[in-house]
Design a protein around this motif. Structure first.
Motif, PDB file in Angstrom:
ATOM      1  N   LEU A 187       0.825  -1.215   0.000  1.00  0.00           N
ATOM      2  CA  LEU A 187       0.000   0.000   0.000  1.00  0.00           C
ATOM      3  C   LEU A 187       0.862   1.269   0.000  1.00  0.00           C
ATOM      4  N   ASP A 204       0.360  -4.674   8.670  1.00  0.00           N
ATOM      5  CA  ASP A 204      -0.035  -4.424   7.285  1.00  0.00           C
ATOM      6  C   ASP A 204      -1.519  -4.666   7.061  1.00  0.00           C
ATOM      7  N   HIS A 239      -8.064  -1.745  -0.474  1.00  0.00           N
ATOM      8  CA  HIS A 239      -6.874  -2.562  -0.754  1.00  0.00           C
ATOM      9  C   HIS A 239      -6.934  -3.983  -0.231  1.00  0.00           C
ATOM     10  N   ASN A 296      -3.427  -2.019 -10.134  1.00  0.00           N
ATOM     11  CA  ASN A 296      -2.180  -1.404  -9.663  1.00  0.00           C
ATOM     12  C   ASN A 296      -1.114  -1.399 -10.751  1.00  0.00           C
ATOM     13  N   GLU A 308      -5.347 -12.047  -2.058  1.00  0.00           N
ATOM     14  CA  GLU A 308      -4.402 -10.964  -2.356  1.00  0.00           C
ATOM     15  C   GLU A 308      -5.091  -9.965  -3.271  1.00  0.00           C
ATOM     16  N   GLY A 325      -1.246  -7.411  -5.343  1.00  0.00           N
ATOM     17  CA  GLY A 325       0.160  -7.764  -5.397  1.00  0.00           C
ATOM     18  C   GLY A 325       0.835  -6.786  -6.344  1.00  0.00           C
TER      19      GLY A 325
HETATM   20  C1  Z2T Z   1      -1.217  -3.275   2.252  1.00  0.00           C
HETATM   21  O1  Z2T Z   1       0.074  -3.171   1.893  1.00  0.00           O
HETATM   22  C2  Z2T Z   1      -2.166  -3.854   1.397  1.00  0.00           C
HETATM   23  C3  Z2T Z   1      -3.475  -3.918   1.793  1.00  0.00           C
HETATM   24  C4  Z2T Z   1      -3.862  -3.405   3.028  1.00  0.00           C
HETATM   25  O2  Z2T Z   1      -5.161  -3.478   3.367  1.00  0.00           O
HETATM   26  C5  Z2T Z   1      -2.933  -2.846   3.878  1.00  0.00           C
HETATM   27  C6  Z2T Z   1      -1.633  -2.782   3.479  1.00  0.00           C
HETATM   28 CL1  Z2T Z   1      -0.480  -2.059   4.499  1.00  0.00          CL
HETATM   29  C7  Z2T Z   1      -5.647  -2.637   4.353  1.00  0.00           C
HETATM   30  C8  Z2T Z   1      -1.702  -4.327   0.043  1.00  0.00           C
HETATM   31  C9  Z2T Z   1      -2.417  -5.560  -0.501  1.00  0.00           C
HETATM   32  O3  Z2T Z   1      -2.286  -6.635   0.404  1.00  0.00           O
HETATM   33  C10 Z2T Z   1      -1.793  -5.925  -1.844  1.00  0.00           C
HETATM   34  O4  Z2T Z   1      -2.468  -7.024  -2.430  1.00  0.00           O
HETATM   35  C11 Z2T Z   1      -1.859  -4.739  -2.793  1.00  0.00           C
HETATM   36  O5  Z2T Z   1      -1.125  -5.007  -3.972  1.00  0.00           O
HETATM   37  C12 Z2T Z   1      -1.284  -3.501  -2.146  1.00  0.00           C
HETATM   38  O6  Z2T Z   1      -1.895  -3.258  -0.892  1.00  0.00           O
HETATM   39  C13 Z2T Z   1      -1.454  -2.271  -2.999  1.00  0.00           C
HETATM   40  O7  Z2T Z   1      -2.771  -2.148  -3.444  1.00  0.00           O
END
Ligand code: Z2T
Length: 806
Positions: A117, A262, A349, A451, A639, A642
């Motif tokens: 994220l 995360d 996300h 993404n 997921e 990713g």
């Molecule tokens: C995170 O890195 C992602 C999702 C979250 O949901 C929180 C965090 Cl810190 C609250 C990720 C996803 O797991 C991933 O699949 C995706 O590619 C990424 O966000 C960006 O969208």
């Protein structure tokens, strides 16, 4: 603005003399790095100012990307590249006997994010500037970024990330732009002389928010946007309230650390205050800027401002905008709401339930009383409007405040005009399952934005050997427009090109092998398959499935030493949230298995396991160019997208994946023959949830291979994991394997066997690799950002304008 090498050298020396009273010969790497940083910053300061001025003069609509995380990593090379002086700088430094790459290592990663994220937010900052879009980031300047990870006896140990210790060359503190943020106390409404209801604050605390701005340099287009991060301070007016050291501490702690979780929200008071702090400061500064420079009525705000809510952490943007429009700008509720919804947009996300943010009413009321009042009103009006159009229970399920909690995703959807997922599959699941109720109510608000990644960083900057081959083969236009990578398709049967790409890969692998030896003392062969899984440690991402397969290979080799098999190096990089016990147990088990296998004389270099500590952006930059296999093995549907999958593909790794997140689109891009897909589909996963027929015990009883692998966790095969091994075993058998590892095991093993075979035929492998590179262009964040700009933010790209200066 070409920069002459000789001028560059002179300027560097001159600055060293001025700032450090030193000659180059006497300066340390640190001192040279800081001097170079200052030189680079000076190169873009005029463009930074001109960009800002241009947006103001032309009354350009701007997007503000609100994110509680930004993860830029190192910025030196990326700024040099985008300024068009990377080569000049490199050559000039070489003349002076300095390696740019060594110098770059001095920079501490700016790691104000957990993973995907935060990294996405930074890729977007690069692409927004590079696309010439008026856009700025808004976030928190944490004193400590994501913790530093060490392994002690195979266990993860967390240390503070002191990234600011020796200063941050890129930021500018802008004290004159500080704003006050009010939290706590009580708020009641009182009638003013002219009969209006106005909030009156009692016993609230005032926090001073001070912005630190960092230039976001566009790629060779003279655009420099701003990333604004806020730090907390004690306002002078409040000094007497903070007599006690403890009181001061509490306040100063607000922007001290990034929460290291995360996909798991913990509902802590400080976190909620952090969220409000950067939201309120950001919106106040937007409104202030708008009123001062645009000189348009506040009623026109939505024509000039767009605010993006990156996941729900900045969801308070909605009530905070309402507060300012109503309490301070004195608009009617209806008018304020109309503007707010037009201004806001939201990205989801994750579908993981534990990540969906909710706050107890009590905490919200005590911490942010005015916010709570406004959210109550939004909620009441929502119910009022919707109950005439929809069934009672649907409205109840979707309201913002229910069962004693405030639902931040509901707030974000109701308070914005756009909700998007981050890959096709994910966006479809939002509509059909996770946010289905909202899709019925607001079908037009839902959309997908797959993404993307900052392709220039993840190819040109991190992988020079490959980039040189690309230049020689298809020319240099791909460096600007990654869509041109597809020109490479014409060379998929060109033996010479395939070999050159293989040589480049080999160079990268040898470099990583050297790094591995240096940091872990493990010797790996660059002839082996480099099989890479790099991402946060989470049960749903199934690092454990990877480990089960490794244990199977080990057992096969022990049983049959003459087994034919390609050499493999399994490379892991992953941090576990400090409070995530199970994830830490998996880390311990991987490390102990690594110890066992790496030191088994029967195995030699046929299998190696390398768990590199402290996975972060700069480590990713070392691993990704050297990868042969990209492990994207999350349970289908879990997921959201990713993004490491895209980075690895771009660097010619072959994807081994479930049909999850953006893997589906990667498969579509390269075709079934150039990717290895295994495991349950998202539909099959949901079927299991419905019929509840899954039995891990049965798979264990009926499948001798699975049985032998799992027994290794409890029968002493893997040493030093008496408790951890039992926990893993129980999670799979006693608690019925929540993420279906055992169900996908055979199919995963089969895919791995195919990979083993394919690698034996180097030409075949290299062709797949080339096809992956050639089709990676569509996953550029340049492209993603253009779609956001057009469909959601409604902002225009400024065709590169040039500031002529001497
Ligand atoms: C995170 O890195 C992602 C999702 C979250 O949901 C929180 C965090 Cl810190 C609250 C990720 C996803 O797991 C991933 O699949 C995706 O590619 C990424 O966000 C960006 O969208």
């Amino acid at each position: 603005m070409a920069l002459d090498k000789e001028i560059f050298k002179e300027e560097l020396k001159q600055r060293l003399r001025e700032n450090y009273a030193m000659e180059l010969e006497d300066a340390s790497e640190q001192e040279i790095f800081y001097t170079l940083g200052a030189l680079v910053k000076a190169r873009y300061s005029d463009a930074w100012r001109d960009t800002w001025k241009y947006y103001v003069d032309k009354n350009k609509k701007q997007v503000y990307y609100f994110s509680i995380e930004f993860l830029p990593g190192r910025m030196l090379k990326s700024n040099l590249l985008n300024l068009g002086i990377l080569d000049t700088a490199r050559e000039a430094l070489t003349d002076l006997g300095i390696h740019l790459d060594d110098l770059a290592e001095v920079e501490k990663d700016m790691a104000l994010g957990n993973g995907g994220l935060g990294r996405l937010a930074s890729c977007f900052m690069d692409s927004i500037a590079s696309g010439g879009f008026p856009g700025n980031g808004n976030g928190i300047r944490y004193d400590y970024g994501l913790f530093k990870q060490r392994f002690v006896d195979g266990y993860q140990v967390e240390l503070p990330d002191e990234w600011l210790q020796s200063g941050n060359i890129w930021e500018v503190r802008r004290e004159s732009k500080a704003v006050d943020v009010r939290v706590g106390g009580h708020v009641y409404l009182a009638e003013t002389n002219d009969g209006k209801l106005k909030p009156v604050y009692e016993n609230e605390r005032v926090l001073r928010a001070v912005p630190y701005d960092t230039g976001m340099v566009g790629y060779e287009n003279n655009v420099v946007n701003t990333l604004r991060l806020w730090a907390v301070e004690i306002p002078d007016s409040e000094e007497d309230k903070y007599q006690s050291i403890q009181g001061r501490r509490e306040l100063e702690d607000l922007t001290a650390v990034l929460y290291p979780d995360d996909s798991n929200e913990q509902g802590r008071l400080i976190r909620l205050t952090q969220e409000y702090f950067f939201v309120s400061a950001g919106i106040q500064s937007i409104i202030r800027h708008y009123k001062k420079w645009f000189q348009k009525p506040i009623s026109k705000l939505s024509e000039y401002v767009s605010i993006h809510i990156n996941d729900t952490h900045p969801a308070l943007c909605v009530p905070e905008m309402m507060r300012i429009l109503i309490d301070e700008e004195e608009l009617s509720w209806e008018q304020a709401w109309d503007i707010t919804v037009k201004v806001m947009s939201y990205t989801n996300h994750t579908i993981m339930a534990e990540a969906l943010e909710k706050w107890s009413i009590d905490l919200m009321q005590r911490t942010l009383p005015r916010m709570y009042q406004i959210m109550e009103e939004i909620d009441a009006r929502y119910v009022q409007t919707m109950q005439e159009l929809h069934p009672h229970d649907l409205v109840e399920r979707t309201r913002i405040i229910r069962n004693g909690q405030v639902h931040m995703a509901h707030l974000s959807i109701i308070g914005s005009h756009s909700t998007n997922g981050v890959a096709k599959l994910h966006s479809d699941l939002l509509k059909s399952v996770v946010l289905h109720d909202f899709y019925i109510i607001y079908p037009d608000r839902f959309n997908n934005k797959t993404n993307g990644i900052a392709q220039r960083r993840w190819s040109q900057i991190v992988n020079e050997p490959m980039s040189n081959v690309l230049d020689e083969t298809i020319g240099k236009t791909w460096r600007q427009d990654s869509g041109d990578l597809k020109l490479l398709r014409n060379y998929q049967s060109d033996q010479a090109v395939l070999e050159k790409l293989a040589e480049a890969k080999k160079i990268n692998k040898q470099k990583l092998a050297d790094y591995i030896l240096g940091t872990t003392d493990i010797e790996v062969s660059a002839d082996a398959i480099f099989d890479v899984q790099i991402k946060r440690l989470h049960a749903y991402k199934r690092q454990l499935l990877n480990l089960l397969h490794i244990i199977k290979l080990y057992q096969d080799l022990k049983e049959n030493p003459s087994l034919e098999m390609q050499k493999r190096v399994f490379i892991f990089g992953a941090k576990a949230a400090p409070s995530y016990h199970y994830a830490k147990v998996i880390i311990k088990c991987i490390n102990e298995t690594a110890n066992l296998i790496n030191n088994d004389p029967d195995i030699k270099d046929r299998i190696k396991i390398v768990f590199l500590p402290n996975y972060n952006v700069s480590l990713a930059e070392k691993i990704i160019p050297a990868a042969d296999v990209s492990e994207q093995i999350s349970l289908a549907s879990k997921e959201a997208s990713g993004t490491s999958n895209m980075k690895l593909m771009l660097n010619g790794a072959i994807t081994l994946a479930t049909l999850d997140g953006a893997n589906v689109e990667i498969r579509d891009a390269v075709g079934d023959d150039n990717i290895y897909i295994f495991g349950l589909t998202e539909k099959e996963v949901y079927e299991y949830y419905e019929n509840q027929e899954y039995s891990a015990q049965r798979l264990y009883d009926e499948n001798a291979v699975i049985r032998r692998v799992l027994n290794a966790f409890i029968d002493g095969t893997i040493p030093n994991i008496v408790y951890e091994g039992r926990e893993i075993f129980d999670s799979l058998i006693k608690y019925n394997d929540e993420y279906f590892l055992l169900r996908d095991f055979d199919s995963y093993v089969e895919a791995q066997e195919e990979i083993d075979k394919a690698y034996g035929d180097q030409t075949f492998w290299q062709k797949m690799s080339l096809i992956n590179i050639a089709n990676a262009g569509r996953f550029s964040s340049d492209e993603t950002v253009s779609r956001y700009a057009e469909d959601i933010w409604k902002i225009e790209s400024k065709d590169s304008f040039v500031t002529e200066k001497g």
